[in-house]
Design a protein around this motif. Structure first.
Motif, PDB file in Angstrom:
ATOM      1  N   GLU A 257       0.728  -1.088   0.018  1.00 33.63           N
ATOM      2  CA  GLU A 257       0.001  -0.106  -0.456  1.00 33.63           C
ATOM      3  C   GLU A 257       0.727   1.189  -0.018  1.00 33.63           C
ATOM      4  O   GLU A 257       0.780   2.217  -0.935  1.00 33.63           O
ATOM      5  CB  GLU A 257      -0.898   0.057   1.193  1.00 33.63           C
ATOM      6  CG  GLU A 257      -2.164   0.882   1.545  1.00 33.63           C
ATOM      7  CD  GLU A 257      -2.636   1.460   2.777  1.00 33.63           C
ATOM      8  OE1 GLU A 257      -3.872   1.966   2.286  1.00 33.63           O
ATOM      9  OE2 GLU A 257      -2.680   0.258   3.286  1.00 33.63           O
ATOM     10  N   LEU A 258       1.948   0.965   0.850  1.00 31.97           N
ATOM     11  CA  LEU A 258       2.326   2.362   0.812  1.00 31.97           C
ATOM     12  C   LEU A 258       3.569   2.588  -0.426  1.00 31.97           C
ATOM     13  O   LEU A 258       3.392   3.537  -0.972  1.00 31.97           O
ATOM     14  CB  LEU A 258       3.634   2.043   1.710  1.00 31.97           C
ATOM     15  CG  LEU A 258       3.127   2.149   3.405  1.00 31.97           C
ATOM     16  CD1 LEU A 258       4.427   1.779   4.326  1.00 31.97           C
ATOM     17  CD2 LEU A 258       2.109   3.506   3.861  1.00 31.97           C
ATOM     18  N   TYR A 259       3.953   1.384  -1.201  1.00 34.83           N
ATOM     19  CA  TYR A 259       4.975   1.546  -2.472  1.00 34.83           C
ATOM     20  C   TYR A 259       3.916   2.538  -2.939  1.00 34.83           C
ATOM     21  O   TYR A 259       3.495   2.956  -3.966  1.00 34.83           O
ATOM     22  CB  TYR A 259       4.571   0.154  -2.988  1.00 34.83           C
ATOM     23  CG  TYR A 259       6.573   0.055  -2.356  1.00 34.83           C
ATOM     24  CD1 TYR A 259       7.712   0.622  -2.650  1.00 34.83           C
ATOM     25  CD2 TYR A 259       7.201  -0.897  -1.950  1.00 34.83           C
ATOM     26  CE1 TYR A 259       8.980   0.473  -1.913  1.00 34.83           C
ATOM     27  CE2 TYR A 259       7.539  -1.545  -0.707  1.00 34.83           C
ATOM     28  CZ  TYR A 259       9.392  -0.247  -1.035  1.00 34.83           C
ATOM     29  OH  TYR A 259      10.456  -0.432  -0.883  1.00 34.83           O
ATOM     30  N   GLU A 260       2.491   1.739  -3.508  1.00 36.32           N
ATOM     31  CA  GLU A 260       1.364   2.046  -4.282  1.00 36.32           C
ATOM     32  C   GLU A 260       1.114   3.642  -4.266  1.00 36.32           C
ATOM     33  O   GLU A 260       0.979   4.332  -5.669  1.00 36.32           O
ATOM     34  CB  GLU A 260       0.410   1.379  -4.141  1.00 36.32           C
ATOM     35  CG  GLU A 260       0.202   0.461  -4.795  1.00 36.32           C
ATOM     36  CD  GLU A 260      -0.759  -1.226  -4.746  1.00 36.32           C
ATOM     37  OE1 GLU A 260      -2.152  -0.916  -3.975  1.00 36.32           O
ATOM     38  OE2 GLU A 260      -0.780  -2.349  -5.164  1.00 36.32           O
TER      39      GLU A 260
ATOM     40  N   GLY B  85       0.989   8.298  -5.858  1.00 42.30           N
ATOM     41  CA  GLY B  85       0.671  10.110  -5.839  1.00 42.30           C
ATOM     42  C   GLY B  85      -0.570  10.022  -4.397  1.00 42.30           C
ATOM     43  O   GLY B  85      -1.280  11.700  -3.945  1.00 42.30           O
ATOM     44  N   THR B  86      -1.483   8.958  -3.935  1.00 41.38           N
ATOM     45  CA  THR B  86      -2.194   9.440  -2.915  1.00 41.38           C
ATOM     46  C   THR B  86      -2.133   9.660  -1.546  1.00 41.38           C
ATOM     47  O   THR B  86      -0.934   9.667  -0.974  1.00 41.38           O
ATOM     48  CB  THR B  86      -3.115   7.624  -3.380  1.00 41.38           C
ATOM     49  OG1 THR B  86      -2.032   6.250  -2.857  1.00 41.38           O
ATOM     50  CG2 THR B  86      -3.476   7.128  -4.763  1.00 41.38           C
TER      51      THR B  86
ATOM     52  N   GLY C 143       9.243   8.453  -0.061  1.00 40.42           N
ATOM     53  CA  GLY C 143      10.412   7.747  -0.132  1.00 40.42           C
ATOM     54  C   GLY C 143      10.211   6.563   1.002  1.00 40.42           C
ATOM     55  O   GLY C 143       9.550   6.623   1.846  1.00 40.42           O
ATOM     56  N   VAL C 144      10.316   5.370   0.582  1.00 40.03           N
ATOM     57  CA  VAL C 144      10.593   3.988   1.533  1.00 40.03           C
ATOM     58  C   VAL C 144      11.765   3.359   1.332  1.00 40.03           C
ATOM     59  O   VAL C 144      13.062   3.524   0.682  1.00 40.03           O
ATOM     60  CB  VAL C 144       9.395   3.238   0.916  1.00 40.03           C
ATOM     61  CG1 VAL C 144       9.530   2.329   1.298  1.00 40.03           C
ATOM     62  CG2 VAL C 144       7.907   3.599   0.583  1.00 40.03           C
ATOM     63  N   ASN C 145      12.078   3.250   2.946  1.00 38.18           N
ATOM     64  CA  ASN C 145      13.086   2.788   3.112  1.00 38.18           C
ATOM     65  C   ASN C 145      12.698   1.255   3.919  1.00 38.18           C
ATOM     66  O   ASN C 145      12.836   1.212   5.291  1.00 38.18           O
ATOM     67  CB  ASN C 145      13.993   3.728   3.745  1.00 38.18           C
ATOM     68  CG  ASN C 145      15.371   2.830   4.124  1.00 38.18           C
ATOM     69  OD1 ASN C 145      15.665   1.698   4.491  1.00 38.18           O
ATOM     70  ND2 ASN C 145      16.559   4.208   4.205  1.00 38.18           N
ATOM     71  N   LYS C 146      13.044  -0.001   3.065  1.00 41.67           N
ATOM     72  CA  LYS C 146      12.033  -0.718   3.940  1.00 41.67           C
ATOM     73  C   LYS C 146      13.526  -1.555   5.270  1.00 41.67           C
ATOM     74  O   LYS C 146      13.540  -2.160   5.497  1.00 41.67           O
ATOM     75  CB  LYS C 146      11.443  -2.139   2.621  1.00 41.67           C
ATOM     76  CG  LYS C 146      11.067  -3.169   3.337  1.00 41.67           C
ATOM     77  CD  LYS C 146      10.353  -4.063   1.898  1.00 41.67           C
ATOM     78  CE  LYS C 146      10.046  -5.316   2.220  1.00 41.67           C
ATOM     79  NZ  LYS C 146       9.531  -6.087   1.430  1.00 41.67           N
TER      80      LYS C 146
ATOM     81  N   VAL D 135       9.504   5.948   6.494  1.00 45.18           N
ATOM     82  CA  VAL D 135       8.902   6.464   4.906  1.00 45.18           C
ATOM     83  C   VAL D 135       8.858   7.899   5.231  1.00 45.18           C
ATOM     84  O   VAL D 135       8.487   8.669   6.287  1.00 45.18           O
ATOM     85  CB  VAL D 135       7.703   5.463   5.222  1.00 45.18           C
ATOM     86  CG1 VAL D 135       6.472   5.976   3.789  1.00 45.18           C
ATOM     87  CG2 VAL D 135       7.349   4.039   5.041  1.00 45.18           C
ATOM     88  N   ALA D 136       9.901   8.483   4.322  1.00 41.09           N
ATOM     89  CA  ALA D 136       9.621   9.367   3.851  1.00 41.09           C
ATOM     90  C   ALA D 136       8.484  10.462   3.781  1.00 41.09           C
ATOM     91  O   ALA D 136       7.660   9.990   2.517  1.00 41.09           O
ATOM     92  CB  ALA D 136      11.092  10.088   3.215  1.00 41.09           C
ATOM     93  N   CYS D 137       8.056  11.573   4.510  1.00 42.26           N
ATOM     94  CA  CYS D 137       6.247  11.762   4.270  1.00 42.26           C
ATOM     95  C   CYS D 137       5.963  13.655   4.117  1.00 42.26           C
ATOM     96  O   CYS D 137       6.989  13.910   4.536  1.00 42.26           O
ATOM     97  CB  CYS D 137       6.013  10.995   4.738  1.00 42.26           C
ATOM     98  SG  CYS D 137       5.479   9.646   5.612  1.00 42.26           S
ATOM     99  N   SER D 138       4.727  14.408   3.397  1.00 39.85           N
ATOM    100  CA  SER D 138       5.077  15.113   3.405  1.00 39.85           C
ATOM    101  C   SER D 138       3.573  15.468   3.621  1.00 39.85           C
ATOM    102  O   SER D 138       2.729  14.447   2.901  1.00 39.85           O
ATOM    103  CB  SER D 138       5.351  15.823   1.934  1.00 39.85           C
ATOM    104  OG  SER D 138       5.116  17.057   1.700  1.00 39.85           O
TER     105      SER D 138
END
Length: 286
Positions: A23-26, A31-32, A92-95, A100-103
């Protein structure tokens, strides 16, 4: 994480139930927007104050929202948002590190433009109190768009501190006073409740005690209108109690309401004393 530790799904489960990342990658790719809960404010050397956020049903994954991506007006206290839900875009995602980088800023900017195009000046709308500072209150007018209102304009009752006048999560009516699509600005002011209500000396009102400080009680009698009452320990009421008060004085222009704790027995005694004095004066004059 869980999905990397199972080769075969446990009995009664499917591997998809342990997939925390798809879900996070999608969301990043499309851009959801994703809902997150602010759980901590941490100061980092490069980013400065930073929110740590968590996502529902994604234990162990931490989102990071730096100050320049929080989407708040300058000076908004970030600490006030701990425990509150926000909407973010995944940047961005650092698995490997479960980060998870968020804005929040990008999510709010989209909502801001939508609101500016939908609102009209002088329109009355609802707002939710999201944060209360020493000199300002911060209102969410929809979609996470936060508008700062300074204390001079936010103070609805004279002598009442902002953190008594307002409560985080409460709803109030505001008037849209300015819109600027190019500058991406929306300005609002709380609707003045003193234009809606009238009180007369001697009236009995039921009020909710919202704060007690030293020998003064702050009593909410109508939305936005908070009266002041002398407080004594023997009065026997506490914060959140609903108590009967008598109006001692009301000044609409000054936005002041002074109250006395209603005591029927004492009122009868005072009435009798006044009658006694009048009778004595009448007898003396004869």
């Amino acid at each position: 994480m869980w999905e990397t530790l199972f080769k075969i799904a446990p009995e009664g489960f499917s591997l998809e139930q342990f997939d925390l990342w798809t879900e996070l990658y999608e969301a990043k790719e499309r851009g959801t927007l994703i809902e997150a809960l602010v759980v901590r404010v941490k100061r980092l050397e490069v980013q400065g104050e930073t929110w740590e956020v968590e996502f529902a049903s994604k234990p162990g994954i931490t989102g990071i929202v730096p100050a320049n991506e929080n989407g708040l007006p300058n000076g908004t206290p970030m600490n006030e948002f701990v425990g509150q839900k926000i909407i973010v875009k995944i940047k961005g995602v650092n698995k490997d590190e479960d980060l998870v980088a968020c804005s929040r800023k990008e999510a709010v900017d989209t909502m801001l433009l939508r609101l500016i195009s939908q609102l009209e000046e002088n329109e009355v709308i609802n707002a939710v109190v999201r944060a209360i500072g020493r000199r300002s209150v911060y209102l969410d007018i929809g979609g996470g768009v936060i508008v700062r209102v300074n204390q001079e304009k936010a103070r609805l009752s004279k002598g009442v501190p902002l953190n008594v006048q307002y409560e985080v999560g409460s709803v109030l009516k505001v008037t849209v006073v300015a819109l600027d699509y190019e500058k991406r600005i929306i300005e609002v002011l709380p609707v003045d409740p003193w234009n809606l209500w009238q009180f007369n000396r001697g009236e009995i009102v039921l009020g909710k005690v919202v704060s007690i400080r030293d020998n003064q009680a702050f009593v909410s009698v109508k939305p936005g209108i908070i009266g002041l009452a002398l407080y004594k320990a023997e009065d026997g009421y506490e914060i959140d109690d609903k108590v009967e008060f008598q109006v001692n004085s009301y000044h609409k222009a000054k936005k002041q309401l002074h109250l006395l704790k209603w005591d029927p027995k004492r009122t009868v005694e005072r009435r009798r004393e006044r009658e006694r004095i009048r009778t004595k004066r009448s007898t003396t004059s004869k």
